[in-house]
Scaffold this motif. Structure first.
Motif, PDB file in Angstrom:
ATOM      1  N   LYS A 254       0.851  -1.136  -0.010  1.00 16.64           N
ATOM      2  CA  LYS A 254      -0.020  -0.150  -0.139  1.00 16.64           C
ATOM      3  C   LYS A 254       0.878   1.359   0.041  1.00 16.64           C
ATOM      4  N   GLU A 255       0.653   2.018  -0.919  1.00 16.26           N
ATOM      5  CA  GLU A 255       1.724   3.253  -1.287  1.00 16.26           C
ATOM      6  C   GLU A 255       1.042   4.431  -0.424  1.00 16.26           C
ATOM      7  N   VAL A 256       1.744   4.882   0.241  1.00 16.57           N
ATOM      8  CA  VAL A 256       1.248   6.407   1.174  1.00 16.57           C
ATOM      9  C   VAL A 256       2.479   7.173   1.031  1.00 16.57           C
ATOM     10  N   ASP A 257       1.988   8.627   0.573  1.00 18.66           N
ATOM     11  CA  ASP A 257       3.018   9.564   0.516  1.00 18.66           C
ATOM     12  C   ASP A 257       2.719  10.607   1.723  1.00 18.66           C
ATOM     13  N   PRO A 258       3.543  10.600   2.645  1.00 19.61           N
ATOM     14  CA  PRO A 258       3.653  11.459   3.921  1.00 19.61           C
ATOM     15  C   PRO A 258       3.278  13.012   3.549  1.00 19.61           C
ATOM     16  N   ASP A 259       3.738  13.317   2.468  1.00 16.49           N
ATOM     17  CA  ASP A 259       3.320  14.733   2.204  1.00 16.49           C
ATOM     18  C   ASP A 259       1.933  15.044   1.206  1.00 16.49           C
ATOM     19  N   ASN A 260       1.292  13.837   1.279  1.00 17.50           N
ATOM     20  CA  ASN A 260      -0.039  13.563   0.508  1.00 17.50           C
ATOM     21  C   ASN A 260      -0.965  12.765   0.980  1.00 17.50           C
ATOM     22  N   ALA A 261      -1.313  13.079   2.389  1.00 17.95           N
ATOM     23  CA  ALA A 261      -1.914  12.178   3.182  1.00 17.95           C
ATOM     24  C   ALA A 261      -3.321  12.459   3.542  1.00 17.95           C
ATOM     25  N   CYS A 262      -3.755  13.613   2.911  1.00 15.99           N
ATOM     26  CA  CYS A 262      -5.155  14.314   3.467  1.00 15.99           C
ATOM     27  C   CYS A 262      -6.275  13.176   3.198  1.00 15.99           C
ATOM     28  N   GLY A 263      -6.929  13.020   4.149  1.00 12.82           N
ATOM     29  CA  GLY A 263      -7.766  12.055   4.164  1.00 12.82           C
ATOM     30  C   GLY A 263      -7.725  10.683   4.605  1.00 12.82           C
ATOM     31  N   LEU A 264      -6.259  10.462   4.983  1.00 12.59           N
ATOM     32  CA  LEU A 264      -6.062   8.965   5.376  1.00 12.59           C
ATOM     33  C   LEU A 264      -6.172   9.125   7.016  1.00 12.59           C
ATOM     34  N   LYS A 265      -6.035   7.651   7.522  1.00  9.69           N
ATOM     35  CA  LYS A 265      -5.988   7.460   8.896  1.00  9.69           C
ATOM     36  C   LYS A 265      -4.544   7.276   9.127  1.00  9.69           C
ATOM     37  N   VAL A 266      -4.166   7.933  10.068  1.00  9.08           N
ATOM     38  CA  VAL A 266      -2.638   7.812  10.594  1.00  9.08           C
ATOM     39  C   VAL A 266      -2.514   7.608  11.889  1.00  9.08           C
ATOM     40  N   ALA A 267      -1.966   6.397  12.376  1.00 11.02           N
ATOM     41  CA  ALA A 267      -1.675   6.060  13.679  1.00 11.02           C
ATOM     42  C   ALA A 267      -0.377   6.425  14.325  1.00 11.02           C
ATOM     43  N   VAL A 268      -0.626   6.953  15.605  1.00  9.24           N
ATOM     44  CA  VAL A 268       0.479   7.547  16.262  1.00  9.24           C
ATOM     45  C   VAL A 268       0.422   7.113  17.749  1.00  9.24           C
TER      46      VAL A 268
ATOM     47  N   ASN B 209       0.115  -2.090  15.127  1.00 12.25           N
ATOM     48  CA  ASN B 209      -0.746  -3.050  14.968  1.00 12.25           C
ATOM     49  C   ASN B 209      -2.100  -2.648  14.157  1.00 12.25           C
ATOM     50  N   ALA B 210      -2.380  -1.212  14.387  1.00 11.50           N
ATOM     51  CA  ALA B 210      -3.662  -0.729  13.752  1.00 11.50           C
ATOM     52  C   ALA B 210      -3.417  -0.979  12.152  1.00 11.50           C
ATOM     53  N   VAL B 211      -2.044  -0.604  11.801  1.00 14.88           N
ATOM     54  CA  VAL B 211      -1.852  -0.509  10.508  1.00 14.88           C
ATOM     55  C   VAL B 211      -1.910  -2.031   9.866  1.00 14.88           C
ATOM     56  N   VAL B 212      -1.254  -2.870  10.710  1.00 16.09           N
ATOM     57  CA  VAL B 212      -1.209  -4.418  10.264  1.00 16.09           C
ATOM     58  C   VAL B 212      -2.347  -4.827  10.148  1.00 16.09           C
ATOM     59  N   LEU B 213      -3.545  -4.562  10.832  1.00 15.10           N
ATOM     60  CA  LEU B 213      -4.944  -5.131  10.742  1.00 15.10           C
ATOM     61  C   LEU B 213      -5.848  -4.165  10.099  1.00 15.10           C
TER      62      LEU B 213
ATOM     63  N   ASP C 272      -4.229   3.742   7.782  1.00 16.59           N
ATOM     64  CA  ASP C 272      -3.579   3.720   6.398  1.00 16.59           C
ATOM     65  C   ASP C 272      -2.048   3.594   6.496  1.00 16.59           C
ATOM     66  N   ALA C 273      -1.523   4.429   7.627  1.00 21.65           N
ATOM     67  CA  ALA C 273       0.002   4.237   8.021  1.00 21.65           C
ATOM     68  C   ALA C 273       0.277   4.762   9.362  1.00 21.65           C
ATOM     69  N   LEU C 274       1.423   4.550   9.845  1.00 21.62           N
ATOM     70  CA  LEU C 274       1.771   5.068  11.280  1.00 21.62           C
ATOM     71  C   LEU C 274       2.904   6.125  10.902  1.00 21.62           C
ATOM     72  N   SER C 275       3.054   6.923  12.191  1.00 19.77           N
ATOM     73  CA  SER C 275       4.052   7.750  12.236  1.00 19.77           C
ATOM     74  C   SER C 275       4.967   7.714  13.369  1.00 19.77           C
ATOM     75  N   ALA C 276       6.085   7.557  13.491  1.00 22.89           N
ATOM     76  CA  ALA C 276       7.003   7.452  14.513  1.00 22.89           C
ATOM     77  C   ALA C 276       8.304   7.611  14.108  1.00 22.89           C
ATOM     78  N   ASP C 277       9.038   8.123  15.432  1.00 22.21           N
ATOM     79  CA  ASP C 277      10.553   8.353  15.325  1.00 22.21           C
ATOM     80  C   ASP C 277      11.342   7.016  14.197  1.00 22.21           C
ATOM     81  N   SER C 278      12.233   7.543  13.432  1.00 20.23           N
ATOM     82  CA  SER C 278      12.890   6.601  12.508  1.00 20.23           C
ATOM     83  C   SER C 278      13.287   5.319  13.119  1.00 20.23           C
ATOM     84  N   PRO C 279      13.788   5.195  14.011  1.00 19.93           N
ATOM     85  CA  PRO C 279      14.440   4.075  14.868  1.00 19.93           C
ATOM     86  C   PRO C 279      13.210   3.101  15.093  1.00 19.93           C
TER      87      PRO C 279
END
Length: 295
Positions: free
Chosen positions: A150-164, A203-207, A211-218
């Motif tokens: 599933k391709e997601v662009d962080p700079d074009n995520a309007c309307g998407l569900k993002v888990a944090v 897990n929200a993304v896996v399930l 649509d995506a998650l955002s977190a620190d890179s490591p």
């Protein structure tokens, strides 16, 4: 995961699925690299007398952010950030005493004197520096991830569900700013889904609930590895910023922690911890104070 994100009829089934989504286990090398650290007399001499007298360094942490800080099977805090804090204590001739707390309670614990330092993947920001000092020990960016294929662009995520994870920089600053930009452009906002732990956000993304998650890179890269092919990077790492150990503003402990960390960098013990956990890319050579304002 918070119950309000589950359909009641599926809650029990989903709970079973979640147990297999993320395997937050320690690296195969095992053990703590902090045990080999030797006391640095010059760093220890900088300690405030009241802390030196106790023989311990009280460390506030929220162990829900693997691989930086999380819990082993017995519930004890582990992770490379935990090992860094333990090694800092060792360099100062002290023993680390970890106080598990919610992320947003750690800074108040330090300013209120309940904890000596806070180590929990804190991004050093100018706003936070108004409350506490930061001893900078690492640099991390923000990395998104989506379900495999599933391709997601962080700079074009309007309307998407993002888990944090709740109260992280991604929750309080990054995703809201992107959502505001969407609205300003006449597009739908980002539907930000907040979870108490990073595992739940992953897990929200896996399930398929996000649509995506955002977190620190490591953290994101570790989640991708642990989910064994269920997630993929979404875009590249961006907004690289320093991590800092939280210390009460104006305390002499700040210089002591800085000296301890620099000693670890110089003798190689710092690098060994990062290498063990596969996060050496964010390592630094010079330990600084309040890099957000001074960098």
């Amino acid at each position: 995961m918070r119950a309000k994100y589950l359909l009641p009829a599926l809650a029990a089934v989903t709970a079973l699925i979640l147990t297999g989504c993320v395997d937050n286990s320690a690296p195969a090398t095992g053990g703590s690299s902090a045990g080999s650290v030797t006391k640095d007399e010059k760093a220890a001499a900088l300690l405030p007398a009241d802390i030196a007298k106790t023989g311990k360094l009280r460390v506030g942490t929220d162990p829900t952010y693997a691989p930086n800080e999380f819990k082993d099977e017995s519930g004890a805090p582990i992770g490379w950030g935990i090992e860094i804090a333990s090694a800092v204590a060792g360099k100062l001739g002290l023993k680390a005493e970890f106080q598990v707390a919610k992320f947003d309670n750690i800074i108040p614990s330090v300013t209120g004197g309940k904890a000596d330092i806070g180590e929990s993947s804190f991004t050093d920001t100018v706003e936070r520096e108004k409350q506490v000092d930061f001893v900078n020990y690492y640099t991390a960016g923000i990395q998104w991830a989506s379900a495999k294929g599933k391709e997601v662009d962080p700079d074009n995520a309007c309307g998407l569900k993002v888990a944090v994870q709740a109260t992280t920089f991604e929750d309080t600053d990054e995703v809201p700013a992107k959502s505001d930009a969407c609205v300003a452009a006449g597009k739908p906002p980002i539907d930000k889904l907040k979870f108490d732990t990073q595992d739940a956000a992953t897990n929200a993304v896996v399930l398929g609930q996000a649509d995506a998650l955002s977190a620190d890179s490591p953290v994101t890269l570790y989640a991708i590895e642990q989910t064994k092919g269920k997630l993929q990077p979404a875009g590249k790492t961006f907004d690289v910023a320093p991590y800092g150990i939280v210390v009460k503003k104006g305390s002499d402990l700040t210089k002591a922690v800085q000296a301890a960390l620099q000693s670890m960098v110089d003798d190689g013990s710092y690098g060994k911890i990062l290498d063990k956990w596969g996060v050496a890319d964010g390592g630094i050579d010079k330990i600084t104070i309040n890099a957000a304002a001074n960098g």
